[in-house]
Design a protein around this motif. Structure first.
Motif, PDB file in Angstrom:
ATOM      1  N   GLY A 268     -14.094  17.591  29.962  1.00 39.81           N
ATOM      2  CA  GLY A 268     -12.976  17.632  29.025  1.00 39.81           C
ATOM      3  C   GLY A 268     -13.391  17.970  27.603  1.00 39.81           C
ATOM      4  N   LEU A 269     -14.484  17.374  27.153  1.00 40.51           N
ATOM      5  CA  LEU A 269     -14.942  17.655  25.793  1.00 40.51           C
ATOM      6  C   LEU A 269     -15.402  19.102  25.669  1.00 40.51           C
ATOM      7  N   ARG A 270     -16.099  19.580  26.684  1.00 41.89           N
ATOM      8  CA  ARG A 270     -16.562  20.966  26.659  1.00 41.89           C
ATOM      9  C   ARG A 270     -15.380  21.938  26.650  1.00 41.89           C
ATOM     10  N   ALA A 271     -14.365  21.643  27.464  1.00 43.24           N
ATOM     11  CA  ALA A 271     -13.190  22.515  27.517  1.00 43.24           C
ATOM     12  C   ALA A 271     -12.434  22.499  26.193  1.00 43.24           C
ATOM     13  N   ALA A 272     -12.333  21.321  25.566  1.00 44.51           N
ATOM     14  CA  ALA A 272     -11.620  21.223  24.295  1.00 44.51           C
ATOM     15  C   ALA A 272     -12.346  21.992  23.196  1.00 44.51           C
ATOM     16  N   ARG A 273     -13.664  21.910  23.197  1.00 43.90           N
ATOM     17  CA  ARG A 273     -14.425  22.659  22.193  1.00 43.90           C
ATOM     18  C   ARG A 273     -14.292  24.168  22.415  1.00 43.90           C
ATOM     19  N   THR A 274     -14.203  24.566  23.670  1.00 46.66           N
ATOM     20  CA  THR A 274     -13.967  25.982  23.958  1.00 46.66           C
ATOM     21  C   THR A 274     -12.597  26.402  23.437  1.00 46.66           C
ATOM     22  N   LEU A 275     -11.605  25.545  23.628  1.00 45.79           N
ATOM     23  CA  LEU A 275     -10.262  25.822  23.106  1.00 45.79           C
ATOM     24  C   LEU A 275     -10.286  25.934  21.583  1.00 45.79           C
ATOM     25  N   ALA A 276     -11.003  25.028  20.924  1.00 51.74           N
ATOM     26  CA  ALA A 276     -11.122  25.089  19.468  1.00 51.74           C
ATOM     27  C   ALA A 276     -11.767  26.398  19.044  1.00 51.74           C
ATOM     28  N   ASP A 277     -12.790  26.833  19.778  1.00 49.35           N
ATOM     29  CA  ASP A 277     -13.464  28.090  19.450  1.00 49.35           C
ATOM     30  C   ASP A 277     -12.508  29.279  19.546  1.00 49.35           C
ATOM     31  N   VAL A 278     -11.597  29.247  20.515  1.00 49.04           N
ATOM     32  CA  VAL A 278     -10.612  30.325  20.648  1.00 49.04           C
ATOM     33  C   VAL A 278      -9.777  30.421  19.370  1.00 49.04           C
ATOM     34  N   HIS A 279      -9.345  29.288  18.863  1.00 49.40           N
ATOM     35  CA  HIS A 279      -8.493  29.309  17.675  1.00 49.40           C
ATOM     36  C   HIS A 279      -9.301  29.577  16.400  1.00 49.40           C
ATOM     37  N   PHE A 280     -10.567  29.144  16.378  1.00 48.82           N
ATOM     38  CA  PHE A 280     -11.428  29.549  15.264  1.00 48.82           C
ATOM     39  C   PHE A 280     -11.564  31.073  15.253  1.00 48.82           C
ATOM     40  N   GLY A 281     -11.736  31.666  16.432  1.00 44.98           N
ATOM     41  CA  GLY A 281     -11.852  33.118  16.513  1.00 44.98           C
ATOM     42  C   GLY A 281     -10.597  33.823  16.038  1.00 44.98           C
ATOM     43  N   ARG A 282      -9.437  33.281  16.399  1.00 49.35           N
ATOM     44  CA  ARG A 282      -8.185  33.881  15.947  1.00 49.35           C
ATOM     45  C   ARG A 282      -8.026  33.745  14.433  1.00 49.35           C
ATOM     46  N   ALA A 283      -8.488  32.615  13.897  1.00 50.64           N
ATOM     47  CA  ALA A 283      -8.426  32.429  12.446  1.00 50.64           C
ATOM     48  C   ALA A 283      -9.297  33.468  11.738  1.00 50.64           C
ATOM     49  N   LEU A 284     -10.504  33.700  12.253  1.00 54.06           N
ATOM     50  CA  LEU A 284     -11.395  34.693  11.663  1.00 54.06           C
ATOM     51  C   LEU A 284     -10.814  36.100  11.778  1.00 54.06           C
ATOM     52  N   ALA A 285     -10.174  36.385  12.913  1.00 54.98           N
ATOM     53  CA  ALA A 285      -9.569  37.707  13.092  1.00 54.98           C
ATOM     54  C   ALA A 285      -8.453  37.927  12.073  1.00 54.98           C
ATOM     55  N   ALA A 286      -7.644  36.904  11.840  1.00 56.06           N
ATOM     56  CA  ALA A 286      -6.577  37.021  10.840  1.00 56.06           C
ATOM     57  C   ALA A 286      -7.167  37.221   9.452  1.00 56.06           C
ATOM     58  N   LEU A 287      -8.243  36.498   9.167  1.00 54.74           N
ATOM     59  CA  LEU A 287      -8.889  36.619   7.863  1.00 54.74           C
ATOM     60  C   LEU A 287      -9.441  38.021   7.653  1.00 54.74           C
ATOM     61  N   GLY A 288      -9.813  38.679   8.748  1.00 57.15           N
ATOM     62  CA  GLY A 288     -10.324  40.036   8.658  1.00 57.15           C
ATOM     63  C   GLY A 288      -9.293  41.051   8.191  1.00 57.15           C
ATOM     64  N   ARG A 289      -8.029  40.661   8.182  1.00 58.54           N
ATOM     65  CA  ARG A 289      -6.967  41.560   7.712  1.00 58.54           C
ATOM     66  C   ARG A 289      -6.624  41.327   6.243  1.00 58.54           C
ATOM     67  N   THR A 290      -7.440  40.536   5.549  1.00 59.86           N
ATOM     68  CA  THR A 290      -7.229  40.280   4.124  1.00 59.86           C
ATOM     69  C   THR A 290      -8.224  41.104   3.320  1.00 59.86           C
ATOM     70  N   PRO A 291      -7.965  41.276   2.021  1.00 56.28           N
ATOM     71  CA  PRO A 291      -8.888  42.059   1.194  1.00 56.28           C
ATOM     72  C   PRO A 291     -10.298  41.463   1.193  1.00 56.28           C
ATOM     73  N   ASP A 292     -11.293  42.316   1.361  1.00 56.87           N
ATOM     74  CA  ASP A 292     -12.677  41.852   1.338  1.00 56.87           C
ATOM     75  C   ASP A 292     -13.061  41.466  -0.082  1.00 56.87           C
ATOM     76  N   GLY A 293     -13.957  40.490  -0.193  1.00 55.86           N
ATOM     77  CA  GLY A 293     -14.398  40.076  -1.513  1.00 55.86           C
ATOM     78  C   GLY A 293     -14.776  38.608  -1.525  1.00 55.86           C
ATOM     79  N   PRO A 294     -15.048  38.045  -2.695  1.00 59.29           N
ATOM     80  CA  PRO A 294     -15.496  36.652  -2.794  1.00 59.29           C
ATOM     81  C   PRO A 294     -14.512  35.640  -2.203  1.00 59.29           C
ATOM     82  N   ALA A 295     -13.206  35.883  -2.354  1.00 59.93           N
ATOM     83  CA  ALA A 295     -12.225  34.923  -1.847  1.00 59.93           C
ATOM     84  C   ALA A 295     -12.289  34.834  -0.326  1.00 59.93           C
ATOM     85  N   ARG A 296     -12.356  35.987   0.335  1.00 61.40           N
ATOM     86  CA  ARG A 296     -12.439  35.972   1.797  1.00 61.40           C
ATOM     87  C   ARG A 296     -13.733  35.327   2.258  1.00 61.40           C
TER      88      ARG A 296
END
Length: 306
Positions: free
Chosen positions: A266-294
């Motif tokens: 269960g813990l391993r599966a939950a961490r995998t689920l968290a990683d999926v959403h971390f990845g989606r967060a990073l992908a969304a961030l990739g659509r913002t202007p590059d620079g110090p803020a990003r």
């Protein structure tokens, strides 16, 4: 209590200081123990995509922290938590009735400050509060539901945690002056990070006791997080299901719950689920202007991962 060098806390104290004495005193302990101020830091980081008004950013940061504080007060009443931020939960110190009223007063103060900051801010804050309340209701309704599908739990987490992260990013992005596409990307980044944040918190709740509460105590109320829900799907013996629904279930059974959740992945599966959403967060961030803020937001995100 605070200093001018800490503008978010300054405004947080100011807003709570405007409440009537009994209500102000009821939540004063949480204001004195503000935690890591993750949400206001997130808002400030998003605002750094432009050249925002520092005074407005600090006031907005206080608004989101006050909404968060109110949600903690109400959540602890519902969950009957004994400890919050290393001290007694508000309802344990002042009683549930006064705690609920103090939480409502904090939401009112946040709403008035938001209105003073502009109609758009007020609308965004009020919508977020409504979604938080809906998420809390869903949390209560799903008590002792060992068959809750993980996608439904993710939707619940989106409403309970993700929407407030989204609000922080949205308000900061609008203050920065970025275009609508970047605002949308940052809002998506916020909600995905919020989901990952909560799933990881579910894992930490099982793995070890912290300052806030003993490990695993949400199980006593039938509130099963991502690790337990995932383990229930994998437990072909049915032992975990039977244990969680045993009428005599108590704190003494929590070590066995942790053993079973771990054994069934269960813990391993939950961490995998968290990683999926971390990845989606990073992908969304990739659509913002590059620079110090990003880059600063990437560092914040990565620092929150175990």
């Amino acid at each position: 209590m605070t200093s001018a060098a800490d503008p978010v806390r300054y405004h947080l104290v100011r807003l709570v200081g405007g409440l009537s004495a009994p209500l102000r005193d009821t939540v004063g302990g949480l204001v004195d123990r503000p935690g890591k101020l993750v949400r206001s830091r997130l808002l400030t980081a998003c605002a750094e995509f432009g050249r925002p008004d520092a005074g407005r950013v600090a006031r907005l940061g206080a608004v989101v922290e006050l909404v968060h504080l109110a949600s903690l007060v109400h959540d602890d009443v519902i969950d009957r938590a004994a400890i919050r931020r290393g001290g007694p939960a508000v309802h344990r110190a002042a009683g549930p009735e006064l705690a609920v009223l103090a939480g409502l007063a904090c939401l009112s103060a946040a709403g008035m400050e938001a209105a003073d900051l502009g109609e758009g801010v007020a609308t965004a804050v009020s919508r977020t509060v409504a979604e938080l309340a809906h998420g809390e209701l869903l949390d209560v309704e799903r008590g002792f539901d060992t068959g809750l599908p993980l996608p439904d739990y993710v939707d619940l987490v989106r409403r309970k945690t993700g929407v407030l992260f989204r609000l922080c990013c949205l308000l900061g992005a609008v203050e920065s002056g970025v275009d609508s596409a970047a605002v949308a990307a940052l809002a998506e980044f916020g909600v995905e990070w919020g989901i990952a944040f909560q799933v990881l918190d579910d894992c930490l709740d099982l793995e070890a006791a912290g300052d806030d509460k003993p490990a695993g105590t949400d199980h006593l109320l039938g509130l099963f997080g991502a690790p337990t829900l995932a383990a229930l799907r994998r437990d072909t013996t049915g032992e975990l299901h039977r244990l969680l629904l045993t009428p005599s279930f108590s704190g003494g059974d929590l070590p066995r719950v942790r053993e079973l959740v771990t054994a069934h992945g269960g813990l391993r599966a939950a961490r995998t689920l968290a990683d999926v959403h971390f990845g989606r967060a990073l992908a969304a961030l990739g659509r913002t202007p590059d620079g110090p803020a990003r880059r600063a937001l990437v560092r914040m995100l990565e620092a929150s991962r175990p």
